[in-house]
Scaffold this motif. Structure first.
Motif, PDB file in Angstrom:
ATOM      1  N   SER A  53     103.738  94.294   1.782  1.00 58.12           N
ATOM      2  CA  SER A  53     103.203  93.074   1.296  1.00 58.12           C
ATOM      3  C   SER A  53     103.700  92.103   0.785  1.00 58.12           C
ATOM      4  O   SER A  53     104.967  91.773   0.925  1.00 58.12           O
ATOM      5  CB  SER A  53     101.726  93.525   0.553  1.00 58.12           C
ATOM      6  N   ILE A  54     103.195  91.939  -0.796  1.00 53.73           N
ATOM      7  CA  ILE A  54     104.096  91.008  -1.596  1.00 53.73           C
ATOM      8  C   ILE A  54     105.490  91.528  -1.763  1.00 53.73           C
ATOM      9  O   ILE A  54     106.525  90.779  -1.811  1.00 53.73           O
ATOM     10  CB  ILE A  54     103.625  90.811  -3.021  1.00 53.73           C
ATOM     11  N   GLY A  55     105.438  93.103  -1.842  1.00 49.09           N
ATOM     12  CA  GLY A  55     106.846  93.733  -1.925  1.00 49.09           C
ATOM     13  C   GLY A  55     107.758  93.744  -0.881  1.00 49.09           C
ATOM     14  O   GLY A  55     108.945  93.733  -0.824  1.00 49.09           O
ATOM     15  N   ALA A  56     107.171  93.314   0.386  1.00 48.99           N
ATOM     16  CA  ALA A  56     107.800  93.190   1.636  1.00 48.99           C
ATOM     17  C   ALA A  56     108.660  92.255   1.462  1.00 48.99           C
ATOM     18  O   ALA A  56     110.004  92.117   1.605  1.00 48.99           O
ATOM     19  CB  ALA A  56     106.879  93.128   2.683  1.00 48.99           C
ATOM     20  N   ASP A  57     108.346  91.001   1.048  1.00 47.86           N
ATOM     21  CA  ASP A  57     109.136  89.714   0.852  1.00 47.86           C
ATOM     22  C   ASP A  57     109.944  90.012  -0.625  1.00 47.86           C
ATOM     23  O   ASP A  57     111.246  89.606  -0.476  1.00 47.86           O
ATOM     24  CB  ASP A  57     107.831  88.575   0.428  1.00 47.86           C
ATOM     25  N   ALA A  58     109.539  90.534  -1.383  1.00 45.08           N
ATOM     26  CA  ALA A  58     110.466  90.857  -2.523  1.00 45.08           C
ATOM     27  C   ALA A  58     111.535  91.700  -2.380  1.00 45.08           C
ATOM     28  O   ALA A  58     112.705  91.422  -2.908  1.00 45.08           O
ATOM     29  CB  ALA A  58     109.691  91.722  -3.722  1.00 45.08           C
ATOM     30  N   ALA A  59     111.426  92.330  -1.413  1.00 49.83           N
ATOM     31  CA  ALA A  59     112.668  93.510  -0.926  1.00 49.83           C
ATOM     32  C   ALA A  59     113.866  92.551  -0.347  1.00 49.83           C
ATOM     33  O   ALA A  59     114.856  92.695  -0.738  1.00 49.83           O
ATOM     34  CB  ALA A  59     112.338  94.441   0.096  1.00 49.83           C
ATOM     35  N   LEU A  95     109.349  81.800  -0.288  1.00 44.14           N
ATOM     36  CA  LEU A  95     110.640  81.699   0.655  1.00 44.14           C
ATOM     37  C   LEU A  95     110.178  82.187   2.138  1.00 44.14           C
ATOM     38  O   LEU A  95     109.512  83.314   2.129  1.00 44.14           O
ATOM     39  CB  LEU A  95     111.631  82.499   0.069  1.00 44.14           C
ATOM     40  N   PRO A  96     110.395  81.271   3.025  1.00 46.82           N
ATOM     41  CA  PRO A  96     110.202  81.734   4.290  1.00 46.82           C
ATOM     42  C   PRO A  96     111.028  82.888   4.824  1.00 46.82           C
ATOM     43  O   PRO A  96     112.314  82.788   4.731  1.00 46.82           O
ATOM     44  CB  PRO A  96     110.740  80.283   5.236  1.00 46.82           C
ATOM     45  N   TYR A  97     110.268  84.022   5.169  1.00 47.52           N
ATOM     46  CA  TYR A  97     110.855  85.219   5.738  1.00 47.52           C
ATOM     47  C   TYR A  97     112.116  85.026   6.583  1.00 47.52           C
ATOM     48  O   TYR A  97     113.065  85.618   6.332  1.00 47.52           O
ATOM     49  CB  TYR A  97     110.067  86.161   6.080  1.00 47.52           C
ATOM     50  N   PRO A  98     111.761  84.399   7.598  1.00 45.40           N
ATOM     51  CA  PRO A  98     112.992  84.049   8.618  1.00 45.40           C
ATOM     52  C   PRO A  98     114.312  83.430   8.002  1.00 45.40           C
ATOM     53  O   PRO A  98     115.373  83.863   8.439  1.00 45.40           O
ATOM     54  CB  PRO A  98     112.366  83.137   9.753  1.00 45.40           C
ATOM     55  N   GLU A  99     114.056  82.734   7.168  1.00 48.21           N
ATOM     56  CA  GLU A  99     115.359  81.962   6.502  1.00 48.21           C
ATOM     57  C   GLU A  99     115.993  83.020   5.776  1.00 48.21           C
ATOM     58  O   GLU A  99     117.224  82.766   5.566  1.00 48.21           O
ATOM     59  CB  GLU A  99     114.735  80.803   5.797  1.00 48.21           C
ATOM     60  N   VAL A 100     115.003  83.810   4.901  1.00 47.46           N
ATOM     61  CA  VAL A 100     115.855  85.096   4.253  1.00 47.46           C
ATOM     62  C   VAL A 100     116.518  85.747   5.182  1.00 47.46           C
ATOM     63  O   VAL A 100     117.828  86.186   4.769  1.00 47.46           O
ATOM     64  CB  VAL A 100     114.546  85.582   3.358  1.00 47.46           C
ATOM     65  N   ILE A 101     116.005  86.031   6.114  1.00 47.75           N
ATOM     66  CA  ILE A 101     116.764  87.113   7.166  1.00 47.75           C
ATOM     67  C   ILE A 101     118.077  86.144   7.675  1.00 47.75           C
ATOM     68  O   ILE A 101     119.212  87.193   7.892  1.00 47.75           O
ATOM     69  CB  ILE A 101     115.800  87.547   8.259  1.00 47.75           C
ATOM     70  N   PRO A 146     105.451  91.460   5.597  1.00 48.41           N
ATOM     71  CA  PRO A 146     106.031  90.348   4.942  1.00 48.41           C
ATOM     72  C   PRO A 146     105.167  89.256   5.272  1.00 48.41           C
ATOM     73  O   PRO A 146     104.545  89.048   6.360  1.00 48.41           O
ATOM     74  CB  PRO A 146     107.496  90.192   5.168  1.00 48.41           C
ATOM     75  N   GLY A 147     105.001  88.182   4.435  1.00 50.41           N
ATOM     76  CA  GLY A 147     104.347  87.055   4.660  1.00 50.41           C
ATOM     77  C   GLY A 147     104.462  85.742   3.820  1.00 50.41           C
ATOM     78  O   GLY A 147     103.600  84.917   3.529  1.00 50.41           O
TER      79      GLY A 147
END
Length: 199
Positions: free
Chosen positions: A86-92, A121-127, A115-116
């Protein structure tokens, strides 16, 4: 990243068995992982969760946790991964990318359950950022069908070490960890760690 204290504050949300030990896959007796569990500021275990949104604070907490983990006795600084739901998915993922900007190789990979873009921060951009480092940093994204769009969007990130995995019979975050889920999220986590840290 998501707090999982099994004291009386972490109650079963329903009448069915929840996180029964039989749900957890067996780990080879020769394999051992050190685990640091972190609750982000303003967040408490179920049922309260995170009562106030603090995206910059959550990112700072997650980044500090990865940096702190590297200082602990017995920790191999070259073998650290981030896992969250959840929030931690993005935090990771966000913290893994952030610490690698500060010192390349500080985080070997991120494993995210649902993640969401919760830290802004947009998850795809972080990846994509994780994939642009030399060498690319692996990231796996698990989500139920109704939340899978975030994972599938990250498939176009250009990170060759990214995997998006749809989990059937699962729900959000830690609720992907159920005996009926397919594939088994915790087995995927073990597979991810074995790939990151062979031998």
């Amino acid at each position: 990243w998501q707090s999982g204290s099994f004291d009386n504050r972490f109650r079963n949300p329903g009448p069915d068995p929840w996180w029964d030990p039989s749900w957890f896959p067996k780990i080879d007796g020769d394999v051992s992982y050190g685990v640091l569990i972190v609750s982000l500021r303003g967040c408490t275990p179920f049922p309260d969760g995170c009562v106030e949104i603090d995206e910059p604070g959550w990112l700072a907490d997650a980044t500090a946790a990865l940096q702190f983990a590297a200082t602990l006795d017995g920790v191999d600084r070259s073998r650290i991964a981030a896992v969250g739901s959840s929030i931690g998915a993005d935090a990771a993922a966000d913290a893994c990318a952030a610490v690698n900007v500060l010192r390349l190789g500080s985080c070997d990979g991120a494993f995210s359950l649902s993640p969401g873009d919760y830290l802004g921060l947009p998850y795809p951009e972080v990846i994509a950022e994780m994939g642009a480092t030399p060498p690319p940093v692996p990231a796996w994204c698990l989500a139920a069908d109704y939340e899978f769009e975030v994972c599938s969007a990250a498939e176009a990130s250009g990170n060759l070490l990214f995997r998006a995995i749809e989990v059937t019979e699962g729900a959000h975050g830690n609720m992907l960890i159920t005996p009926d889920a397919d594939p088994v999220a915790l087995q995927l986590l073990l597979d991810f760690l074995a790939q990151l840290f062979p031998g």
